[in-house]
Design an enzyme around this catalytic site. Structure first.
Site, mmCIF file in Angstrom:
data_model
loop_
_atom_site.group_PDB
_atom_site.id
_atom_site.type_symbol
_atom_site.label_atom_id
_atom_site.label_comp_id
_atom_site.label_asym_id
_atom_site.label_seq_id
_atom_site.Cartn_x
_atom_site.Cartn_y
_atom_site.Cartn_z
ATOM 1 N N CYS A 1 32.010 40.415 45.148
ATOM 2 C CA CYS A 1 32.045 39.092 44.510
ATOM 3 C C CYS A 1 31.514 37.999 45.442
ATOM 4 O O CYS A 1 31.554 38.119 46.671
ATOM 5 C CB CYS A 1 33.473 38.733 44.125
ATOM 6 S SG CYS A 1 34.176 39.764 42.842
ATOM 7 N N GLU B 1 32.879 35.131 46.050
ATOM 8 C CA GLU B 1 33.947 34.547 46.876
ATOM 9 C C GLU B 1 34.128 35.323 48.167
ATOM 10 O O GLU B 1 34.261 34.761 49.258
ATOM 11 C CB GLU B 1 35.286 34.540 46.117
ATOM 12 C CG GLU B 1 35.301 33.695 44.861
ATOM 13 C CD GLU B 1 34.939 34.469 43.602
ATOM 14 O OE1 GLU B 1 34.011 35.306 43.661
ATOM 15 O OE2 GLU B 1 35.578 34.234 42.569
HETATM 16 N N1 THU Z 1 32.197 38.231 40.043
HETATM 17 C C1 THU Z 1 32.234 37.364 41.097
HETATM 18 O O1 THU Z 1 31.337 37.370 41.951
HETATM 19 N N2 THU Z 1 33.271 36.503 41.171
HETATM 20 C C2 THU Z 1 34.228 36.344 40.230
HETATM 21 O O2 THU Z 1 35.107 35.493 40.378
HETATM 22 C C3 THU Z 1 34.193 37.178 39.025
HETATM 23 C C4 THU Z 1 33.242 38.317 39.056
HETATM 24 C C5 THU Z 1 31.038 39.128 39.907
HETATM 25 C C6 THU Z 1 31.267 40.585 40.149
HETATM 26 C C7 THU Z 1 30.159 41.197 39.350
HETATM 27 O O3 THU Z 1 28.978 41.196 40.129
HETATM 28 C C8 THU Z 1 29.955 40.255 38.180
HETATM 29 O O4 THU Z 1 30.528 39.016 38.601
HETATM 30 C C9 THU Z 1 30.584 40.706 36.890
HETATM 31 O O5 THU Z 1 31.921 40.989 37.045
#
Ligand code: THU
Length: 135
Positions: free
Chosen positions: A56, A58
């Site tokens: 992610c 974050e």
């Molecule tokens: N994702 C994030 O980067 N941060 C979040 O808070 C929610 C989900 C990403 C993970 C994945 O690459 C895509 O979003 C779909 O879940």
């Protein structure tokens, strides 16, 4: 956090989204963290052909912060292309908890620039007792 810092934090999260590597979900995410001494680190989500290896935005921002030697964050901003707010996943909440100062805030930013400010302790109310685990 000053108004200028808050603006900059949001701008960095929005800009970080542009480098999202998300060919599998097509869900672009950008994040940025503000350290207790006023530095900002940003990150985007980076996916993988082995889907479960996606990381992610974050966590990428926080790991960059830690790599630069910082250990305390006071704010996190997260944004996507959606008009609704997205919130950090459970794994990211755990990683935020590792470095969150007392009173840390999460800024949820919609694609239209609406901002919702949430106290981190509200979305992660019972963190593990880090002090008792640290050697
Ligand atoms: N994702 C994030 O980067 N941060 C979040 O808070 C929610 C989900 C990403 C993970 C994945 O690459 C895509 O979003 C779909 O879940």
């Amino acid at each position: 956090m000053t108004t200028a810092q808050r603006r900059e934090l949001i701008a960095r999260a929005v800009a970080a989204k542009e480098t999202s590597y998300s060919p599998y979900s097509r869900f672009r995410v950008g994040a940025a963290v503000l350290t207790d001494d006023g530095n900002i680190f940003d990150g985007c989500n980076v996916e993988n052909a082995s889907y479960g290896l996606a990381i992610c935005a974050e966590r990428n921002a926080i790991f960059r912060m830690a790599h630069a030697g910082h250990r305390s964050l006071v704010a996190v901003a997260v944004t996507s292309d959606h008009t609704s707010f997205i919130t950090p996943c459970g794994a990211c909440r755990q990683v935020i908890a590792e470095f969150a100062a007392k009173g840390t805030v999460v800024l949820l930013v919609s694609a239209k620039g609406r901002v919702k400010r949430v106290p981190f302790e509200r979305i992660f109310p019972t963190p593990p007792d880090l002090a008792s685990l640290k050697k």
